[in-house]
Design an enzyme around this catalytic site. Sequence first.
Site, PDB file in Angstrom:
ATOM      1  N   SER A   1       0.855  -1.176   0.000  1.00 36.44           N
ATOM      2  CA  SER A   1       0.000   0.000   0.000  1.00 36.44           C
ATOM      3  C   SER A   1       0.897   1.234   0.000  1.00 36.44           C
ATOM      4  CB  SER A   1      -0.933  -0.038   1.210  1.00 36.44           C
ATOM      5  OG  SER A   1      -1.776   1.085   1.232  1.00 36.44           O
TER       6      SER A   1
ATOM      7  N   TYR B   1      -5.533   8.684  -5.623  1.00 32.65           N
ATOM      8  CA  TYR B   1      -4.500   7.711  -5.276  1.00 32.65           C
ATOM      9  C   TYR B   1      -4.648   7.282  -3.822  1.00 32.65           C
ATOM     10  CZ  TYR B   1       0.058   5.715  -4.197  1.00 32.65           C
ATOM     11  OH  TYR B   1       1.067   4.880  -3.770  1.00 32.65           O
TER      12      TYR B   1
ATOM     13  N   LYS C   1      -5.505   3.473  -2.078  1.00 34.37           N
ATOM     14  CA  LYS C   1      -4.702   2.842  -1.026  1.00 34.37           C
ATOM     15  C   LYS C   1      -5.490   2.674   0.273  1.00 34.37           C
ATOM     16  CE  LYS C   1      -1.048   2.206  -3.514  1.00 34.37           C
ATOM     17  NZ  LYS C   1      -0.656   0.824  -3.899  1.00 34.37           N
TER      18      LYS C   1
END
Length: 280
Positions: A135, A150, A154
Amino acid sequence: MEQKKVWFVTGASKGLGLSIVKQLLAKGFPVAATSRSVDALSKAVGSDNNFLPLSVELTSEKSVAAAVDATVDKFGRIDVVVNNAGYGLAGAIEELTDEESRENFNVNVFGVLNVIRKALPYLRKQGSGHIINISSIAGFIGTFPGFGIYCATKFALDGLTEALSTEVKPLGIHTTIVGPGYFRTNFLASDSLVTPKNVIEEYANVREAQHTHQNAYNGNQPGDPEKGAAAIIRIAEEQQPPLHLFLGEDAYNLAYSKMEAIKNELESWKELTVSTGIEA
């Protein structure tokens, strides 16, 4: 003599994935590794009898299934799955198109899910295994202007991995979320960090953050990818590996800053928080 664990590593032609594969092969581990370009992967790693390079499109269940099956066909089993493939996306939430946002999720989240779904039948049958999802510290703290989508991918990866850990632990399978800070790889280069097609100039803080990452940070990240790879390999040998493994002093400090901020807000708003229950 105990058989060495068989590793399956995605996104292995560069960066952290490549470091992991090279170190594993140097230690004599059997490794299957994926990339969209098998030629680039083979060139980066070199030849080794314990190495199986695979061309895989992670967003295709069929492609992923073929790669996992090929790994078991060659090595007889699969023990450690490292979901490393992914890419960065910079841009304000308003700037990014539906297509740009969904593609980031397709690779960073649904690509990982494809691998997990195809690997788990083998791990379940063995009653053992370790799924390691790479991650980011951006999966734990999201206050990075220009990286909202983004971060969302994650955060999603962290959440599904935590749930997965509770599902597969009774089956003898370990699960780890690796949250690196800034490591000196090509992650911030143009071939790994996608920028928005439609720029909205009012987002000056986003442009500043994007410029800083692409120029000031790129090539100056404090994390050593070789040390990061070694840390990931080490936890796969632990009897009780961590669910959360942050990598880098920057990640350590950012994680603590997030926990302190939440703790402070919880206490500041405790009266309102606990006032919402139904009174007897």
